[in-house]
Design a protein around this motif. Structure first.
Motif, PDB file in Angstrom:
ATOM      1  N   MET A   1      -6.926   6.964   0.741  1.00  7.50           N
ATOM      2  CA  MET A   1      -6.743   5.518   0.657  1.00  7.50           C
ATOM      3  C   MET A   1      -6.879   5.055  -0.790  1.00  7.50           C
ATOM      4  N   LYS A   2      -5.903   4.286  -1.241  1.00  5.65           N
ATOM      5  CA  LYS A   2      -5.962   3.669  -2.565  1.00  5.65           C
ATOM      6  C   LYS A   2      -5.930   2.156  -2.377  1.00  5.65           C
ATOM      7  N   VAL A  17      -2.207   0.872  -1.458  1.00  4.13           N
ATOM      8  CA  VAL A  17      -1.080   1.415  -2.212  1.00  4.13           C
ATOM      9  C   VAL A  17      -0.354   2.415  -1.330  1.00  4.13           C
ATOM     10  N   CYS A  18       0.949   2.263  -1.236  1.00  2.00           N
ATOM     11  CA  CYS A  18       1.751   3.175  -0.414  1.00  2.00           C
ATOM     12  C   CYS A  18       1.809   4.561  -1.061  1.00  2.00           C
ATOM     13  N   ALA A  19       2.161   5.542  -0.261  1.00  3.54           N
ATOM     14  CA  ALA A  19       2.157   6.931  -0.732  1.00  3.54           C
ATOM     15  C   ALA A  19       3.099   7.158  -1.898  1.00  3.54           C
ATOM     16  N   ASP A  20       4.158   6.349  -2.002  1.00  2.00           N
ATOM     17  CA  ASP A  20       5.111   6.524  -3.100  1.00  2.00           C
ATOM     18  C   ASP A  20       4.620   5.923  -4.410  1.00  2.00           C
ATOM     19  N   ARG A  23       4.762   0.703  -3.959  1.00  2.00           N
ATOM     20  CA  ARG A  23       4.625  -0.492  -3.152  1.00  2.00           C
ATOM     21  C   ARG A  23       3.165  -0.671  -2.730  1.00  2.00           C
ATOM     22  N   VAL A  24       2.830  -1.894  -2.335  1.00  2.80           N
ATOM     23  CA  VAL A  24       1.493  -2.190  -1.827  1.00  2.80           C
ATOM     24  C   VAL A  24       1.633  -3.007  -0.555  1.00  2.80           C
ATOM     25  N   GLU A  25       0.802  -2.669   0.431  1.00  4.88           N
ATOM     26  CA  GLU A  25       0.728  -3.442   1.666  1.00  4.88           C
ATOM     27  C   GLU A  25      -0.506  -4.340   1.586  1.00  4.88           C
ATOM     28  N   PRO A  26      -0.331  -5.651   1.397  1.00  2.00           N
ATOM     29  CA  PRO A  26      -1.490  -6.539   1.250  1.00  2.00           C
ATOM     30  C   PRO A  26      -2.277  -6.669   2.554  1.00  2.00           C
ATOM     31  N   PHE A  27      -3.581  -6.778   2.419  1.00  2.00           N
ATOM     32  CA  PHE A  27      -4.423  -7.122   3.558  1.00  2.00           C
ATOM     33  C   PHE A  27      -4.292  -8.621   3.833  1.00  2.00           C
ATOM     34  N   ASP A  28      -4.292  -8.967   5.103  1.00  2.00           N
ATOM     35  CA  ASP A  28      -4.256 -10.379   5.512  1.00  2.00           C
ATOM     36  C   ASP A  28      -5.690 -10.893   5.514  1.00  2.00           C
ATOM     37  N   MET A  29      -6.126 -11.450   4.375  1.00  2.00           N
ATOM     38  CA  MET A  29      -7.512 -11.884   4.203  1.00  2.00           C
ATOM     39  C   MET A  29      -7.538 -13.287   3.606  1.00  2.00           C
TER      40      MET A  29
END
Length: 290
Positions: A1-2, A17-20, A23-29
């Motif tokens: 996990m990054k 951070v995605c494996a590539d 890209r980044v998947e933001p947390f819904d916070m």
């Protein structure tokens, strides 16, 4: 996990951070949690709470990456003279805690701190203060605490580690010498570049990884954390003996040989320089000097 902290369209965010690494998947916070950076996620995990849901991925090229812990909750714990070669290069300099030949290898960890306000992120400028002309770099692996505690044994210490990031322990060497205690010379504004993200312990073995530092593409420092005088378990045991550690605490583990003060004459940073720190398993932290 990054976990990366960032600004996107004028708002703070935290995401995976995605494996590539593109890209980044933001947390819904909530916004207030996003302002804490990765600390909000570490605290959730320390309580055994589930991670927030993820939003649609966005390109890292479209965000401004900040320090993963933009303002740590308290001072960063740092360790001096913790690589054998670095301890020897500072022997007799007055910078390493001993001015006597033969007293270069410490018997116990040398601990100091940097204030949270010294933290800046990738790409941010290291600002040359008008009051010092001896600004140095120190590439370091930083440990991030997952589960706090007091009186943690070395045998149990690694279970308290969330993961790792990169820290550049920028230092005003003249102030370090003048004030004897290192706190002031280590804590100027912008003197703690950190990033580019946090990497969990299951993806990076901090006990055996390579640390490198370049100034203007010139390799200055290279070392392996297997060469630490006091390893990560010993550092956690020492700190927690009398101080309660908390989730999100940062421990910078020390720097390899090759700092500017170790050259004759010294190779201190100058305005216009670019400092790049690389640690295998984590990534790259680069900052210009202004």
């Amino acid at each position: 996990m990054k976990i990366v902290a960032f600004h996107y369209q004028g708002q703070p965010g935290v995401g995976l951070v995605c494996a590539d690494l593109k890209r980044v998947e933001p947390f819904d916070m909530p916004l207030l949690q996003c302002e804490l950076g990765a600390l909000a996620i570490i605290e959730l995990q320390a309580r055994g709470a589930p991670l927030p849901p993820l939003l649609a991925a966005i390109d890292l090229a479209d965000v401004q990456i900040t320090a993963p812990l933009p303002r740590p909750r308290r001072n960063i714990f740092c360790v001096g003279k913790n690589y054998f070669a670095h301890a020897k290069e500072l022997a007799g300099s007055g910078l390493g805690g001993s001015t006597q030949a033969g007293g270069d290898i410490p018997a116990d960890p040398i601990i100091f701190t940097k204030v949270p306000e010294s933290v800046v992120g990738p790409g941010a400028s290291i600002e040359m203060p008008a009051v010092s002309s001896a600004i140095d770099y120190e590439a370091e692996l930083a440990v991030i605490i997952k589960r706090g505690g007091k009186g943690i044994s070395a045998a149990d210490a690694m279970a308290h580690v969330w993961g790792y990031t990169i820290v550049n322990d920028i230092t005003a060497r003249d102030w370090q010498t003048r004030h004897m205690q290192w706190h002031m010379g280590k804590s100027f504004d912008t003197f703690c570049p950190m990033g580019p993200w946090l990497v969990s312990a299951d993806e990076c073995d901090g006990t055996r990884t390579q640390v490198r530092c370049f100034v203007n593409d010139e390799l200055r420092q290279e070392g392996c954390t297997t060469d630490l005088i006091f390893g990560i378990p010993k550092l956690i045991e020492t700190l927690s003996a009398g101080i309660t550690l908390y989730p999100g605490d940062v421990i910078a583990t020390g720097t390899p040989a090759g700092v500017g003060a170790g050259f004759k004459p010294p190779k201190y940073l100058q305005a216009g320089d670019v400092v790049r720190v690389e640690i295998d398993g984590i990534g790259t932290l680069e900052n210009p000097v202004r």
